[in-house]
Write an enzyme that holds these catalytic residues in place. Sequence first.
Site, PDB file in Angstrom:
ATOM      1  N   TYR A   1      28.609 -31.795  40.908  1.00  0.00           N
ATOM      2  CA  TYR A   1      29.295 -31.479  39.656  1.00  0.00           C
ATOM      3  C   TYR A   1      30.012 -30.136  39.734  1.00  0.00           C
ATOM      4  O   TYR A   1      29.414 -29.113  40.072  1.00  0.00           O
ATOM      5  CB  TYR A   1      28.259 -31.441  38.541  1.00  0.00           C
ATOM      6  CG  TYR A   1      28.808 -31.424  37.137  1.00  0.00           C
ATOM      7  CD1 TYR A   1      29.194 -32.586  36.509  1.00  0.00           C
ATOM      8  CD2 TYR A   1      28.917 -30.231  36.425  1.00  0.00           C
ATOM      9  CE1 TYR A   1      29.677 -32.580  35.207  1.00  0.00           C
ATOM     10  CE2 TYR A   1      29.386 -30.208  35.129  1.00  0.00           C
ATOM     11  CZ  TYR A   1      29.769 -31.389  34.524  1.00  0.00           C
ATOM     12  OH  TYR A   1      30.242 -31.379  33.237  1.00  0.00           O
TER      13      TYR A   1
ATOM     14  N   SER B   1      23.345 -35.046  43.854  1.00  0.00           N
ATOM     15  CA  SER B   1      23.463 -34.727  42.441  1.00  0.00           C
ATOM     16  C   SER B   1      24.509 -35.623  41.784  1.00  0.00           C
ATOM     17  O   SER B   1      24.350 -36.840  41.769  1.00  0.00           O
ATOM     18  CB  SER B   1      23.757 -33.237  42.268  1.00  0.00           C
ATOM     19  OG  SER B   1      23.651 -32.851  40.921  1.00  0.00           O
ATOM     20  N   GLN B   2      25.610 -35.065  41.242  1.00  0.00           N
ATOM     21  CA  GLN B   2      26.660 -35.931  40.718  1.00  0.00           C
ATOM     22  C   GLN B   2      27.105 -36.934  41.774  1.00  0.00           C
ATOM     23  O   GLN B   2      27.323 -38.116  41.482  1.00  0.00           O
ATOM     24  CB  GLN B   2      27.862 -35.101  40.262  1.00  0.00           C
ATOM     25  CG  GLN B   2      29.053 -35.954  39.832  1.00  0.00           C
ATOM     26  CD  GLN B   2      30.288 -35.130  39.520  1.00  0.00           C
ATOM     27  OE1 GLN B   2      30.640 -34.968  38.362  1.00  0.00           O
ATOM     28  NE2 GLN B   2      30.942 -34.603  40.545  1.00  0.00           N
TER      29      GLN B   2
ATOM     30  N   ASP C   1      12.483 -30.491  40.075  1.00  0.00           N
ATOM     31  CA  ASP C   1      13.918 -30.452  39.762  1.00  0.00           C
ATOM     32  C   ASP C   1      14.131 -30.374  38.245  1.00  0.00           C
ATOM     33  O   ASP C   1      13.872 -31.337  37.530  1.00  0.00           O
ATOM     34  CB  ASP C   1      14.585 -31.701  40.324  1.00  0.00           C
ATOM     35  CG  ASP C   1      16.109 -31.660  40.233  1.00  0.00           C
ATOM     36  OD1 ASP C   1      16.642 -30.828  39.481  1.00  0.00           O
ATOM     37  OD2 ASP C   1      16.756 -32.468  40.924  1.00  0.00           O
TER      38      ASP C   1
ATOM     39  N   HIS D   1      16.349 -28.644  42.544  1.00  0.00           N
ATOM     40  CA  HIS D   1      17.512 -29.514  42.673  1.00  0.00           C
ATOM     41  C   HIS D   1      18.105 -29.491  44.076  1.00  0.00           C
ATOM     42  O   HIS D   1      18.938 -30.346  44.409  1.00  0.00           O
ATOM     43  CB  HIS D   1      18.561 -29.122  41.626  1.00  0.00           C
ATOM     44  CG  HIS D   1      19.608 -30.172  41.420  1.00  0.00           C
ATOM     45  ND1 HIS D   1      19.313 -31.496  41.176  1.00  0.00           N
ATOM     46  CD2 HIS D   1      20.978 -30.080  41.430  1.00  0.00           C
ATOM     47  CE1 HIS D   1      20.432 -32.181  41.032  1.00  0.00           C
ATOM     48  NE2 HIS D   1      21.450 -31.356  41.183  1.00  0.00           N
TER      49      HIS D   1
END
Length: 323
Positions: free
Chosen positions: A92, A187-188, A273, A302
């Site tokens: 992101y 992640s994203q 996370d 994360h």
Amino acid sequence: MPRFDLSLPELREYRPQVAEPADFDDFWRSTLAESRRFPTEPRLTRQESPLTQVEVYDLVFPGFGGQPVHAWYLLPAGTTGPLPAIVEYNGYGGGRGLPHERLAWVTAGYAYLFMDTRGQGSVWGSGGDTPDPNGTGPSVPGFMTRGIERPEDHYYRRVYTDAVRAIDAIRTLERVDPARVAVCGGSQGGGIALAAAGLADGLVGVLPEVPFLCHFERAVGMTEEDPYQEIVRYLSVHRDAAERTFRTLSYLDGVNFAARATAPALFSVGLLDPVCPPSTVFAAFNRYGGDAEIEVYPFNQHEGGGGHHWVRQSAWLGRVLAR
């Protein structure tokens, strides 16, 4: 960061009811059909580079609505193919950056495409090159609530379509084996990879690392971190919009895409996370429609497994390709 979510045994059994619209498949079928009316063939431009062992190309392909999306396309120098290929999606706020930042998969012998995320690239990293020319109604700064009033208008409808069209594009390239294409991202990027896995046929592997964009209703009530907090801030102002908001997000939820994916998958999760709570990752993993494994990092946030996890991904994908 103390543990704040379910215990690991509970996570392994966590299969929540996640809202799934009755027209989910029709919505995405028509979305992809609209964008596939545009030519698939990408435009490749060789780039001057100090990377003597890697061929570097600027690749532009038609994404959502035929809009141009940039990517880096990297090949081991001098190879003739056909090569197995990796399509990677970004985290992101980041853009595609610079080619020398993306060398792991290509130097391991893969044809490699790293997709620029439309409208992003100005929060961290080395920048991006793909605009998002579509308008939006009222939204919180960021991308989570852009077009939140209707699934047809939401930002991630465009991004997920770009992700599938990137797979379409790489399969047209002469040094790529179209039957051996895998997708990955963190992640994203992991959430986008899950969406692509649920929408694209014939992938050989899926590598979602600490995936974002899963089990929205739980995530926004559990974490204080962005990007999920963008939704919280939006709903704190638009107090009567919760039902409409979560209806839109149900068309974008990684859990629903995971249930439709069939390619072998290797997930990862950090049990500490705070950005993508472990239960949201396991909600997608436990609903995954194909054979799936998950690497659990009990003491990581994360960042998950970091560079150590790429070593595991590489070994895992090598075994999948050898079957």
